[in-house]
Design a protein around this motif. Sequence first.
Motif, mmCIF file in Angstrom:
data_model
loop_
_atom_site.group_PDB
_atom_site.id
_atom_site.type_symbol
_atom_site.label_atom_id
_atom_site.label_comp_id
_atom_site.label_asym_id
_atom_site.label_seq_id
_atom_site.Cartn_x
_atom_site.Cartn_y
_atom_site.Cartn_z
ATOM 1 N N ARG A 118 48.303 32.816 38.530
ATOM 2 C CA ARG A 118 48.007 33.209 37.146
ATOM 3 C C ARG A 118 47.947 31.989 36.235
ATOM 4 N N TYR A 192 48.767 47.247 37.455
ATOM 5 C CA TYR A 192 48.924 45.925 36.839
ATOM 6 C C TYR A 192 48.301 44.839 37.711
ATOM 7 N N TYR A 193 48.542 44.879 39.025
ATOM 8 C CA TYR A 193 48.027 43.810 39.887
ATOM 9 C C TYR A 193 46.514 43.929 40.086
ATOM 10 N N THR A 196 45.343 42.225 36.997
ATOM 11 C CA THR A 196 45.592 40.786 37.108
ATOM 12 C C THR A 196 44.599 40.121 38.054
ATOM 13 N N ASN A 200 42.099 37.186 36.939
ATOM 14 C CA ASN A 200 42.131 35.875 37.600
ATOM 15 C C ASN A 200 40.770 35.518 38.173
#
Length: 375
Positions: A118, A192-193, A196, A200
Amino acid sequence: RYLRTLYLGLQSRWQAEHRRRHFYWRMMFESADISMLRLLEAFLKSAPQLVLQLSIMVQQNNIEPLQGLSASASLVSLAWMIASYQKVLRDSREDKMPMSYKGAVVQILWHLFTIAARAIAFALFASVFQLYFGIFIVTHWCIMTFWIIQGETDFCMSKWEEIIYNMVVGIIYIFCWFNVKEGRSRYRMCIYYIITLSENAALTILWFLYYDRQTTSDFNALILVCVVSSSFALGIFFMFIYYCLLHPNGPIFSHRSVGCIFRQEPPPVPGSPVEAVTSRGERDGARGERDSCVPVFQVSPCAPPAPAARAPRTEGPVIRIDLPRKKYPAWDAHFIDRRLRKTILALEYASPTTPRLQYRTPGAPQEVLEYETTV
């Protein structure tokens, strides 16, 4: 706070046998509060510093030894603090199984690689798009804060304090996942991932399309892209290792994976009076309104023994709360308990024994262990 924790730890060693448990649990709660504050400090200070240092390294296309050491220390401190808080939090709760040191190490590696991916993606994007990076961070923070507020956390005593707390936790959500609500978190964590991973990938691809090819070669740029992707993949791998093998509640695919061990309430001792609790609201709660948990200190593969009957304590003051006892929020505190803090402390100093709390339950009043009244 450190001195207070040290004082309580010494008291738990020096006091008589019947008082050691009381001071020990007060020390554990103080330690959990310290870890929480250190966690917030790390993400408010070390995380922005890490992104700034990495962005400078990318722009200069050079890594000084002290720069690399400082950035590495910031990254390790972030992963260390979030795993340390999770372990201390579980150790300070009797309704949760403690986290093993192997689980803590794997959790450190999980957060280390995901935060590294991140931060590097942020640094790459910020080295080219400074203004748009600020807009992206503010937008992501607002979305995460709104998501946390919608989850209805229960940590502070007033609504506005809770909103400010959610705003601070939203900063943590810029960099990594952090569970702030009791209950099943797998679906929230998966969402959430996925977000993310998408962010990214988008930030890294945009940087790869517009980076300065006079200062960074194509080979080095490709290496940075591989570092971001492989670091995130390693973090997700260690996350699966933790949840499949080392989670305190057991593997996530096991039917025995629960938040606590559920057992039947011990039968009342014959002849012991059952105190009635007057109701301000509904008298009879649903049978599944609250689950009953017993203290668990270790993971045992064998079947737990049958609980023995325990006579309720009759000495000392009792505070009766005419409400069903709520589930523990993520910060180890009851909403009612915090409102009664002054009363509890006053009774604690005035009485030779620690006051007890009793909540309304479908059956007999549920008595809370004495350490929980010191929150």
